[in-house]
Design an enzyme around this catalytic site. Structure first.
Site, PDB file in Angstrom:
ATOM      1  N   LYS A   1       0.807  -1.229   0.000  1.00 21.04           N
ATOM      2  CA  LYS A   1       0.000   0.000   0.000  1.00 21.04           C
ATOM      3  C   LYS A   1       0.839   1.279   0.000  1.00 21.04           C
ATOM      4  CE  LYS A   1      -4.197  -1.585   2.300  1.00 21.04           C
ATOM      5  NZ  LYS A   1      -5.180  -1.251   3.335  1.00 21.04           N
TER       6      LYS A   1
ATOM      7  N   ASP B   1      -9.908   3.435   1.866  1.00 17.48           N
ATOM      8  CA  ASP B   1     -10.019   2.968   3.257  1.00 17.48           C
ATOM      9  C   ASP B   1     -10.626   4.055   4.148  1.00 17.48           C
ATOM     10  OD1 ASP B   1      -8.994   0.419   2.913  1.00 17.48           O
ATOM     11  OD2 ASP B   1      -6.929   1.044   3.267  1.00 17.48           O
TER      12      ASP B   1
END
Ligand code: ATR
Length: 298
Positions: free
Chosen positions: A74, A110
């Protein structure tokens, strides 16, 4: 499980991670494509860290519509992208890539996924106090999301105090929200009153995640209280030991499945331009989750 029908026009999406066999995202997305009759297929890609740059080049080369990105890529993937949204840049992590004619844009769904999941509990962060356990990538998304929602104060507890300090500074600098860092081991000591007075407690570390189900952050049971919202981002198992402890003390709890669902829905909308079929995705996620837990604890 919904298996996509592959045609000459099928467009590909997927997820880059390592390891990747535990992912529930293919079940969720393929069910959504089937429900809406969208000719897309979602595949897991096991990408070792040294192959990440090649994998990203492959998105362009193969005209893949987009991908999700998960642990451990990520943060490192940012360097390989053409554009990164402001939120993803601030968080320092990308979990969704969209391929616009070979130009790759990195998003972080997210943060929005966390806020949508919070909405499902009826909790409004404005003017409230938060305690966040952890200061890694997931905590950065949660911190940014809470900061942007005008929460009043956030305290980050982390084992590596420097990381929590840096995160608190990022949140304070970007959103103006009062943010502080406290050592992890203070959680059961001087930090206990911070947890007790928090309106929301968010557990963002991997503690309690399969195969470490027996582990639990050192929050004493009497640090939780009724009317408090307690969220654990771990979704395998759901609930974790931590969440059970909070629920037993009367807190309103939420496991990591809802954030997983909503971050996936946001990615779906970026790739397809269509509203995500939330209920279909939720049911597929729950079925896949139950199947994976049975596989692990037969
Ligand atoms: P993610 O992207 O899932 O947040 P990460 O960036 O590797 O993953 O962050 C993991 C978080 O869990 C960190 O806050 C980490 O603490 P450190 O910053 O000190 O490494 C925390 N963590 C993981 N295992 C832990 C443990 N056994 N005790 C305390 N904290 C732990």
């Amino acid at each position: 499980m919904v298996k996509p029908v592959i045609t000459g026009r099928t467009k590909l999406v997927g997820i880059l991670g390592h390891p990747i066999t535990h992912t529930l995202s293919p079940a969720m997305h393929n069910a959504a494509f089937a429900a809406l009759g969208i000719d897309f297929a979602y595949l897991p890609f096991d990408v070792r860290p040294e192959e990440l740059k090649n994998a990203v080049a492959g998105i362009r080369a193969l005209s893949i519509v987009g991908v999700n990105v998960t642990v451990p890529h990520k943060e490192t993937v940012l360097d390989s992208l053409d554009v990164v949204t402001e939120a993803a840049g601030l968080i320092g992590a990308v979990n969704t890539i969209v391929n616009h004619d070979g130009r790759l844009t990195g998003y972080n769904t997210d943060a929005i996924g966390f806020l949508k999941a919070l909405e499902d509990t009826g909790f409004d962060p404005r003017g409230k106090e938060a305690a966040v356990l952890g200061a890694g990538g997931a905590a950065r998304a949660v911190g940014a999301a809470l900061g942007m929602s005008r929460i009043r104060r956030i305290t980050f507890f982390n084992r590596t105090l420097e990381r929590a300090k840096e995160l608190a500074q990022m949140v304070a600098g970007a959103t103006g929200v009062q943010s502080t860092a406290v050592p992890w081991e203070e959680m059961g000591k001087s930090g206990m009153s911070i947890i007790r007075s928090a309106d929301i407690v968010v557990q963002t570390t991997s503690i309690g995640m399969h195969p470490r189900e027996a582990e639990c952050p050192p929050v004493p049971a009497d640090a939780f209280r009724k009317d408090q919202v307690v969220v654990d981002l771990v979704y395998n198992p759901a609930p974790t030991r931590f969440l059970k402890r909070a629920a037993a003390a009367g807190a309103r709890t939420q496991d990591g499945v809802r954030m997983l669902l909503h971050q996936g829905a946001a990615a779906f909308e970026l790739w397809t331009g269509r509203p995500a079929p939330i209920t279909v995705m939720e049911n597929a996620l729950k079925t896949a989750q139950a199947a994976s837990q049975v596989a692990e604890h037969p």
